[in-house]
Enzyme design. Structure first.
Site, PDB file in Angstrom:
ATOM      1  N   ASN A   1      51.625  52.649  45.003  1.00  0.00           N
ATOM      2  CA  ASN A   1      52.573  52.523  46.123  1.00  0.00           C
ATOM      3  C   ASN A   1      52.989  51.066  46.352  1.00  0.00           C
ATOM      4  OD1 ASN A   1      50.359  51.376  47.341  1.00  0.00           O
ATOM      5  ND2 ASN A   1      50.207  52.853  49.021  1.00  0.00           N
ATOM      6  N   LEU A   2      52.509  50.167  45.504  1.00  0.00           N
ATOM      7  CA  LEU A   2      52.848  48.739  45.559  1.00  0.00           C
ATOM      8  C   LEU A   2      52.421  48.077  46.872  1.00  0.00           C
ATOM      9  CD1 LEU A   2      56.377  48.762  43.818  1.00  0.00           C
ATOM     10  CD2 LEU A   2      54.121  48.496  42.773  1.00  0.00           C
TER      11      LEU A   2
ATOM     12  N   ASN B   1      49.709  46.570  47.268  1.00  0.00           N
ATOM     13  CA  ASN B   1      49.048  45.307  46.924  1.00  0.00           C
ATOM     14  C   ASN B   1      49.394  44.860  45.501  1.00  0.00           C
ATOM     15  OD1 ASN B   1      47.374  43.155  47.768  1.00  0.00           O
ATOM     16  ND2 ASN B   1      45.671  43.971  46.571  1.00  0.00           N
TER      17      ASN B   1
ATOM     18  N   ASP C   1      52.644  57.209  46.717  1.00  0.00           N
ATOM     19  CA  ASP C   1      51.355  57.087  47.391  1.00  0.00           C
ATOM     20  C   ASP C   1      50.478  58.252  46.961  1.00  0.00           C
ATOM     21  OD1 ASP C   1      49.362  57.071  49.605  1.00  0.00           O
ATOM     22  OD2 ASP C   1      50.715  55.502  50.348  1.00  0.00           O
TER      23      ASP C   1
ATOM     24  N   PHE D   1      42.092  53.831  40.239  1.00  0.00           N
ATOM     25  CA  PHE D   1      41.877  52.496  40.811  1.00  0.00           C
ATOM     26  C   PHE D   1      42.436  52.389  42.230  1.00  0.00           C
ATOM     27  CE2 PHE D   1      42.309  51.551  36.206  1.00  0.00           C
ATOM     28  CZ  PHE D   1      41.170  50.803  35.988  1.00  0.00           C
TER      29      PHE D   1
ATOM     30  N   LYS E   1      41.042  47.256  49.348  1.00  0.00           N
ATOM     31  CA  LYS E   1      39.782  46.646  48.917  1.00  0.00           C
ATOM     32  C   LYS E   1      39.331  45.406  49.693  1.00  0.00           C
ATOM     33  CE  LYS E   1      41.771  43.533  45.547  1.00  0.00           C
ATOM     34  NZ  LYS E   1      41.635  42.815  44.301  1.00  0.00           N
TER      35      LYS E   1
ATOM     36  N   SER F   1      31.807  50.346  43.117  1.00  0.00           N
ATOM     37  CA  SER F   1      31.504  48.933  43.285  1.00  0.00           C
ATOM     38  C   SER F   1      30.003  48.732  43.448  1.00  0.00           C
ATOM     39  CB  SER F   1      32.220  48.441  44.542  1.00  0.00           C
ATOM     40  OG  SER F   1      31.706  47.200  44.940  1.00  0.00           O
TER      41      SER F   1
ATOM     42  N   TYR G   1      34.936  49.446  53.856  1.00  0.00           N
ATOM     43  CA  TYR G   1      35.361  49.459  52.442  1.00  0.00           C
ATOM     44  C   TYR G   1      34.227  49.977  51.555  1.00  0.00           C
ATOM     45  CZ  TYR G   1      35.893  47.808  47.687  1.00  0.00           C
ATOM     46  OH  TYR G   1      35.915  47.750  46.319  1.00  0.00           O
TER      47      TYR G   1
ATOM     48  N   LYS H   1      33.487  53.713  49.188  1.00  0.00           N
ATOM     49  CA  LYS H   1      33.012  53.849  47.794  1.00  0.00           C
ATOM     50  C   LYS H   1      31.782  54.760  47.751  1.00  0.00           C
ATOM     51  CE  LYS H   1      36.088  51.175  45.940  1.00  0.00           C
ATOM     52  NZ  LYS H   1      37.215  51.808  45.278  1.00  0.00           N
TER      53      LYS H   1
ATOM     54  N   ASN I   1      38.266  36.238  47.988  1.00  0.00           N
ATOM     55  CA  ASN I   1      37.285  36.135  46.908  1.00  0.00           C
ATOM     56  C   ASN I   1      37.179  34.708  46.389  1.00  0.00           C
ATOM     57  OD1 ASN I   1      38.556  39.231  46.210  1.00  0.00           O
ATOM     58  ND2 ASN I   1      36.375  38.961  46.536  1.00  0.00           N
TER      59      ASN I   1
ATOM     60  N   ARG J   1      26.035  35.912  41.988  1.00  0.00           N
ATOM     61  CA  ARG J   1      26.798  37.123  41.646  1.00  0.00           C
ATOM     62  C   ARG J   1      26.913  37.273  40.134  1.00  0.00           C
ATOM     63  NH1 ARG J   1      25.919  37.415  46.217  1.00  0.00           N
ATOM     64  NH2 ARG J   1      27.272  37.945  47.973  1.00  0.00           N
TER      65      ARG J   1
HETATM   66  P1  NAD Z   1      44.265  45.882  43.553  1.00  0.00           P
HETATM   67  O1  NAD Z   1      44.530  45.867  45.010  1.00  0.00           O
HETATM   68  O2  NAD Z   1      44.812  44.775  42.722  1.00  0.00           O
HETATM   69  O3  NAD Z   1      44.746  47.267  42.921  1.00  0.00           O
HETATM   70  C1  NAD Z   1      44.731  48.471  43.642  1.00  0.00           C
HETATM   71  C2  NAD Z   1      46.117  49.076  43.539  1.00  0.00           C
HETATM   72  O4  NAD Z   1      46.140  50.318  44.269  1.00  0.00           O
HETATM   73  C3  NAD Z   1      47.211  48.194  44.129  1.00  0.00           C
HETATM   74  O5  NAD Z   1      48.226  48.000  43.164  1.00  0.00           O
HETATM   75  C4  NAD Z   1      47.741  48.988  45.337  1.00  0.00           C
HETATM   76  O6  NAD Z   1      49.131  48.803  45.521  1.00  0.00           O
HETATM   77  C5  NAD Z   1      47.377  50.408  44.941  1.00  0.00           C
HETATM   78  N1  NAD Z   1      47.172  51.338  46.073  1.00  0.00           N
HETATM   79  C6  NAD Z   1      46.388  51.174  47.158  1.00  0.00           C
HETATM   80  N2  NAD Z   1      46.446  52.267  47.938  1.00  0.00           N
HETATM   81  C7  NAD Z   1      47.275  53.153  47.327  1.00  0.00           C
HETATM   82  C8  NAD Z   1      47.746  54.445  47.632  1.00  0.00           C
HETATM   83  N3  NAD Z   1      47.384  55.062  48.763  1.00  0.00           N
HETATM   84  N4  NAD Z   1      48.583  55.058  46.778  1.00  0.00           N
HETATM   85  C9  NAD Z   1      48.981  54.440  45.623  1.00  0.00           C
HETATM   86  N5  NAD Z   1      48.581  53.202  45.293  1.00  0.00           N
HETATM   87  C10 NAD Z   1      47.740  52.569  46.125  1.00  0.00           C
HETATM   88  O7  NAD Z   1      42.673  45.979  43.375  1.00  0.00           O
HETATM   89  P2  NAD Z   1      41.770  45.797  42.078  1.00  0.00           P
HETATM   90  O8  NAD Z   1      40.988  44.555  42.231  1.00  0.00           O
HETATM   91  O9  NAD Z   1      42.567  46.032  40.862  1.00  0.00           O
HETATM   92  O10 NAD Z   1      40.760  47.013  42.303  1.00  0.00           O
HETATM   93  C11 NAD Z   1      40.960  48.285  41.712  1.00  0.00           C
HETATM   94  C12 NAD Z   1      39.879  49.213  42.217  1.00  0.00           C
HETATM   95  O11 NAD Z   1      38.602  48.660  41.885  1.00  0.00           O
HETATM   96  C13 NAD Z   1      39.883  49.407  43.735  1.00  0.00           C
HETATM   97  O12 NAD Z   1      39.559  50.755  44.015  1.00  0.00           O
HETATM   98  C14 NAD Z   1      38.797  48.491  44.199  1.00  0.00           C
HETATM   99  O13 NAD Z   1      38.221  48.912  45.405  1.00  0.00           O
HETATM  100  C15 NAD Z   1      37.801  48.572  43.044  1.00  0.00           C
HETATM  101  N6  NAD Z   1      36.920  47.397  42.943  1.00  0.00           N
HETATM  102  C16 NAD Z   1      37.480  46.153  42.850  1.00  0.00           C
HETATM  103  C17 NAD Z   1      36.633  45.037  42.766  1.00  0.00           C
HETATM  104  C18 NAD Z   1      37.205  43.645  42.695  1.00  0.00           C
HETATM  105  O14 NAD Z   1      36.460  42.684  42.915  1.00  0.00           O
HETATM  106  N7  NAD Z   1      38.482  43.461  42.371  1.00  0.00           N
HETATM  107  C19 NAD Z   1      35.234  45.200  42.778  1.00  0.00           C
HETATM  108  C20 NAD Z   1      34.729  46.497  42.857  1.00  0.00           C
HETATM  109  C21 NAD Z   1      35.571  47.593  42.940  1.00  0.00           C
HETATM  110  N1  UDP Z   2      32.193  32.677  48.549  1.00  0.00           N
HETATM  111  C1  UDP Z   2      32.247  31.391  49.047  1.00  0.00           C
HETATM  112  N2  UDP Z   2      33.459  30.907  49.471  1.00  0.00           N
HETATM  113  C2  UDP Z   2      34.605  31.640  49.407  1.00  0.00           C
HETATM  114  C3  UDP Z   2      34.544  32.950  48.897  1.00  0.00           C
HETATM  115  C4  UDP Z   2      33.317  33.448  48.488  1.00  0.00           C
HETATM  116  O1  UDP Z   2      31.240  30.690  49.108  1.00  0.00           O
HETATM  117  O2  UDP Z   2      35.667  31.147  49.812  1.00  0.00           O
HETATM  118  C5  UDP Z   2      30.913  33.213  48.053  1.00  0.00           C
HETATM  119  C6  UDP Z   2      30.422  34.434  48.787  1.00  0.00           C
HETATM  120  O3  UDP Z   2      29.667  34.057  49.922  1.00  0.00           O
HETATM  121  C7  UDP Z   2      29.584  35.135  47.702  1.00  0.00           C
HETATM  122  C8  UDP Z   2      30.304  34.766  46.404  1.00  0.00           C
HETATM  123  O4  UDP Z   2      31.094  33.623  46.713  1.00  0.00           O
HETATM  124  O5  UDP Z   2      28.288  34.579  47.658  1.00  0.00           O
HETATM  125  C9  UDP Z   2      31.223  35.879  45.884  1.00  0.00           C
HETATM  126  O6  UDP Z   2      32.092  36.298  46.940  1.00  0.00           O
HETATM  127  P1  UDP Z   2      33.363  37.199  46.683  1.00  0.00           P
HETATM  128  O7  UDP Z   2      34.050  37.394  48.010  1.00  0.00           O
HETATM  129  O8  UDP Z   2      34.183  36.629  45.574  1.00  0.00           O
HETATM  130  O9  UDP Z   2      32.762  38.568  46.129  1.00  0.00           O
HETATM  131  P2  UDP Z   2      31.677  39.580  46.779  1.00  0.00           P
HETATM  132  O10 UDP Z   2      30.422  39.386  45.970  1.00  0.00           O
HETATM  133  O11 UDP Z   2      31.519  39.254  48.215  1.00  0.00           O
HETATM  134  O12 UDP Z   2      32.282  40.915  46.527  1.00  0.00           O
END
Ligand code: NAD
Ligand code: UDP
Length: 331
Positions: free
Chosen positions: A32-33, A35, A58, A80, A84, A124, A149, A153, A199, A231
């Site tokens: 749905n764009l 993010n 969506d 995905f 998040k 996650s 969040y 999950k 992040n 991490r």
């Molecule tokens: P992202 O936000 O870049 O990608 C998610 C995509 O989903 C986005 O393009 C957004 O537009 C789309 N979206 C959200 N809600 C929607 C809906 N209702 N319908 C259609 N599209 C929708 O995030 P990402 O980092 O690529 O993460 C992908 C998945 O992995 C997520 O489920 C996230 O929770 C999970 N995840 C991410 C991380 C991380 O650190 N990036 C860590 C653990 C888990």
């Molecule tokens: N962190 C930090 N400064 C920032 C962002 C993150 O010190 O601006 C630290 C945070 O406390 C954690 C690690 O970096 O120890 C990773 O955080 P992130 O939010 O990237 O991922 P998380 O493990 O929380 O999903």
């Protein structure tokens, strides 16, 4: 295979779409764009020479999903799509539960109606809450999530597992990601959050670029080797490759759970130093209070994924830092 990738224009989804197309799978994206940007579809085409089918829709929109499944005979879904941002989820729990949980329920219902029973789900490491020890294995208890969040999950893992109990036609793979960073080597796709990043890595690259003045390191009094949080940072290309390994070995039925991490824990200061070493850019930082909800250390035991899928993360921390920096510079 013809694979529906929900959230396929997002950070991890786009890297996975590239690798699916490269190995000859057909890709249909629904996003749905909220993010991400539609230009990612062209970026994927530029990298692979193949344009994925794209629907701006969506996953809460049952009719739209129904049309997609009706139009394309989907063999499997990599799911995905979801919101998040941890902090935002605390402020907007209803929006998070609705989008992530109701959205997934809608998707699953439409999949069932169309006889598609294979799903790979983006979970996650947050589902482990505060682990009793590290490295974390898949059989460690889950629960104790500290924000909506993470709880979406946890609940979705449960819902997907219940589905298999009810109907053995389902094949479910729950992938617990650790901390993805870095970008595709083309620098055409990567992590490009709007506003001030939450992040660590995108924050560091923006400090390196001068867009942000300094990094705040959240606490240096954790029981870790240098007091900062530890991490399991994993290159997004390795993470995407994990999905390819899963799709290629997906069973006809069952529930599988895998950690996707490197098995190595690095501290925030380790990452900052690796960034400085690999780019030659100094990162000014300040130690501030701990961030609420953070845990001291979190890293994976990825042995199960290696044993069962033949997958293992390959990139070093320096390579991840360089990759993230190259992407930031190019964008
Ligand atoms: P992202 O936000 O870049 O990608 C998610 C995509 O989903 C986005 O393009 C957004 O537009 C789309 N979206 C959200 N809600 C929607 C809906 N209702 N319908 C259609 N599209 C929708 O995030 P990402 O980092 O690529 O993460 C992908 C998945 O992995 C997520 O489920 C996230 O929770 C999970 N995840 C991410 C991380 C991380 O650190 N990036 C860590 C653990 C888990
Ligand atoms: N962190 C930090 N400064 C920032 C962002 C993150 O010190 O601006 C630290 C945070 O406390 C954690 C690690 O970096 O120890 C990773 O955080 P992130 O939010 O990237 O991922 P998380 O493990 O929380 O999903």
């Amino acid at each position: 295979m013809r694979i529906l990738v929900t959230g396929g224009t997002g950070y991890i989804g786009s890297h996975t779409c590239v690798q699916l197309l490269e190995q000859g799978d057909e890709v249909v994206i629904v996003d749905n764009l909220s993010n991400s940007k539609e230009s990612v579809v062209s970026a994927i085409e530029k990298i692979t020479g193949k344009r994925p089918v794209f629907y701006r829709a969506d996953i809460l929109d049952r009719e739209a999903l129904d049309t997609i499944f009706y139009t394309h005979k989907i063999d499997a879904v990599i799911h995905f799509a979801g919101l998040k941002a941890v902090g935002e989820s605390v402020a907007k729990p209803l929006e998070y539960y609705h989008n992530n949980i109701t959205g997934t329920l809608t998707l699953l219902d439409v999949m069932r109606e169309h006889g598609c029973f294979k799903i790979v789900f983006s979970s996650s490491a947050t589902v482990y809450g505060t682990p009793a020890s590290v490295p974390i294995r898949e059989d460690f208890p889950t629960g104790g999530t500290t924000n909506p969040y993470g709880t979406t999950k946890l609940y979705l893992e449960r819902i997907l597992s219940d589905l298999y109990v009810s109907d053995k036609r389902w094949s479910v793979v729950l992938l617990r990601y650790f901390n993805p960073i870095g970008a595709h080597e083309s620098c055409l796709i990567g992590d490009n959050p709007n506003g001030i990043p939450n992040n660590l890595m995108p924050y560091v690259t923006r400090v390196a670029k001068g867009t942000l003045p300094k990094l705040c390191i959240y606490g240096n009094d954790y029981p870790t080797h240098d007091g900062t949080g530890v991490r399991d940072f994993i290159h997004v290309e390795d993470l995407a490759a994990g999905h390819i390994a899963v799709v290629n070995k997906m069973a006809d039925s069952g529930v599988k759970v895998y950690n996707l991490g490197t098995g190595v824990g690095y501290s925030v200061l380790d990452l900052v130093q690796a960034f400085e070493r690999s780019t030659g850019i100094k990162i000014p930082y300040e130690i501030t209070d701990r961030r609420p909800g953070d845990i001291a250390e979190c890293w994976s035991d990825p042995a199960k994924a290696e044993r069962e899928l033949g997958w293992r993360a390959k990139h070093t921390l320096e390579e991840m830092c360089r990759s993230a920096w190259n992407f930031e510079k190019a964008n």
